[in-house]
Structure formats: C-alpha cells, structure tokens
Write a protein that holds these residues in place. Structure first.
Motif, PDB file in Angstrom:
ATOM      1  N   ASN A 130       4.245   6.200  -7.639  1.00 32.13           N
ATOM      2  CA  ASN A 130       4.193   7.477  -6.925  1.00 32.13           C
ATOM      3  C   ASN A 130       3.791   7.268  -5.461  1.00 32.13           C
ATOM      4  N   LYS A 131       2.864   6.346  -5.218  1.00 32.65           N
ATOM      5  CA  LYS A 131       2.432   6.071  -3.851  1.00 32.65           C
ATOM      6  C   LYS A 131       3.576   5.474  -3.037  1.00 32.65           C
ATOM      7  N   ALA A 132       4.334   4.555  -3.631  1.00 25.34           N
ATOM      8  CA  ALA A 132       5.485   3.965  -2.944  1.00 25.34           C
ATOM      9  C   ALA A 132       6.551   5.032  -2.672  1.00 25.34           C
ATOM     10  N   HIS A 133       6.757   5.920  -3.626  1.00 19.04           N
ATOM     11  CA  HIS A 133       7.725   7.010  -3.469  1.00 19.04           C
ATOM     12  C   HIS A 133       7.310   7.912  -2.315  1.00 19.04           C
ATOM     13  N   ALA A 134       6.027   8.234  -2.216  1.00 16.82           N
ATOM     14  CA  ALA A 134       5.527   9.102  -1.146  1.00 16.82           C
ATOM     15  C   ALA A 134       5.720   8.451   0.223  1.00 16.82           C
ATOM     16  N   LYS A 135       5.527   7.138   0.310  1.00 16.55           N
ATOM     17  CA  LYS A 135       5.714   6.437   1.585  1.00 16.55           C
ATOM     18  C   LYS A 135       7.166   6.489   2.038  1.00 16.55           C
TER      19      LYS A 135
END
Length: 77
Positions: A28-33
C-alpha cells in the motif's frame, strides 16, 4: 492465487481493512508513492480557473496546460 479480489492487470487497488500483514502495508505504501504525483497534478489542474471555461479542442487545451505548468514552475523558482 488471488490477492484480495481487487484490481486488474491495468489498475492496481490497495489492500483494504484493518490489521493487514506487513507485506500488504508495504504494498500500500509503494502504491501511494506511485499515485501521489498524479493526485497532486489533478488537484493543481482543478485550481486553474482558465481550464474551466476553455472551449477549444483537447489538443490545444493540453498545450495550454503545459504552458501554464512551465510558468508556474518558473514562478516558484
């Protein structure tokens, strides 16, 4: 094996719910970036009042948006 029943080959949807495993939180963090720059651009375009009243072909609108962006970058620098 299906991840969470969401998303497709072209559109990735973040994992939902609470108490996710660490691997899903990192995904999810990679997706948000990846998504953040596009979200900022969309918000910025909405603030450009001139584009709301524009009545020309989409190609010219794109050129106008690029020109406004260049001017805005120069203003900040």
């Amino acid at each position: 094996m299906k991840d969470s029943g969401q998303g497709s080959t072209y559109a990735k949807i973040p994992y939902r719910g609470r108490n996710k495993p660490e691997s899903q939180k990192q995904a999810n963090k990679a997706h948000a970036k990846l998504r953040a720059p596009g979200e900022r651009v969309n918000a910025q375009l909405k603030s450009w009042q001139i584009l709301r009243k524009l009545r020309c072909c989409p190609w010219r609108a794109g050129q106008l948006a690029k020109a406004i962006h260049v001017l805005q970058i120069r203003e900040v620098a």
